[in-house]
Design an enzyme around this catalytic site. Sequence first.
Site, PDB file in Angstrom:
ATOM      1  N   CYS A 141       0.834  -1.203   0.000  1.00 52.06           N
ATOM      2  CA  CYS A 141       0.000   0.000   0.000  1.00 52.06           C
ATOM      3  C   CYS A 141       0.871   1.256   0.000  1.00 52.06           C
ATOM      4  CB  CYS A 141      -0.958  -0.052   1.187  1.00 52.06           C
ATOM      5  SG  CYS A 141      -2.242   1.218   1.184  1.00 52.06           S
ATOM      6  N   ASP A 186     -10.562  -2.501  -5.881  1.00 50.85           N
ATOM      7  CA  ASP A 186      -9.562  -1.543  -5.425  1.00 50.85           C
ATOM      8  C   ASP A 186      -9.796  -0.196  -6.101  1.00 50.85           C
ATOM      9  OD1 ASP A 186      -7.278  -0.163  -4.634  1.00 50.85           O
ATOM     10  OD2 ASP A 186      -5.971  -1.912  -4.844  1.00 50.85           O
ATOM     11  N   HIS A 218      -8.501  -3.954  -1.645  1.00 55.77           N
ATOM     12  CA  HIS A 218      -7.258  -3.264  -1.313  1.00 55.77           C
ATOM     13  C   HIS A 218      -6.885  -3.585   0.134  1.00 55.77           C
ATOM     14  CE1 HIS A 218      -4.308   0.025  -1.757  1.00 55.77           C
ATOM     15  NE2 HIS A 218      -4.526   0.218  -0.471  1.00 55.77           N
TER      16      HIS A 218
END
Length: 251
Positions: A141, A186, A218
Amino acid sequence: MASYPPSQCCAKGFKHNGTPQGKSLKIGQHDAYLSIALSGNVKEKTGILYLSDALGIWDNSKLLADQFAAQGYSTLMIDLFNGDALKLNQAEGLDLQTWISHGRDHKGPHTPKEIDPIVEQALGYMRNELGFERIGSVGYCFGAKYVVRHYSNGIQAAFLAHPSFVDEEELARVNGPISIAAAEIDDIFTVQKRQKTEEILTGNGIVYQLNLYSRVEHGFATRCDLSQKWQRFAKKQAFFQAVNFFDLWLE
């Protein structure tokens, strides 16, 4: 950009059970976590720099670092946020952009100006103090941006999971093999951003791998719900995607 900026989903998920086996240390003024490969197929003089999501050095990340060590890769994680990492499932209304640009409690912003020197310090520690000659890096991330930014600073192979905040210009400077694990659901690393990423990497002749995991969101590689069979499977496969990639390119 090759991925959009972080959003609320970057601090949501599930805490995983387990007892971290590595040790806490300081690199300069920054907290760090080191998990040393002690048995099995130890990769000599080879290490992994773990650049975390916005939750920083927390149990899920420590457990993943330990898993890399169990596969033979000693793994170092450094606090990118000067003690100002986000907490899991923080209250709604958290303004991620304000946190990035200003931080909280007078701990300062979390922009490349502040984070780049921390990453450089970690890479220097790996080379000079730990004696690593081959360095791979994983970025989850938020951390993916800084793997990409520092690829040319001595990283030989990289793995990114559901990357956020990566500029196209940064991605275009990648000069070695890179593996990416993407979530079907996502809003940050979207279909369009995946396609743009492939276009940039292909155009620059970079060896890359991009695996898409359906029905996960995500953050799945670090914060998924392990009680759900498919999420558990996707997380495990993304981990071994990274390991297999490093086995080839850090050999």
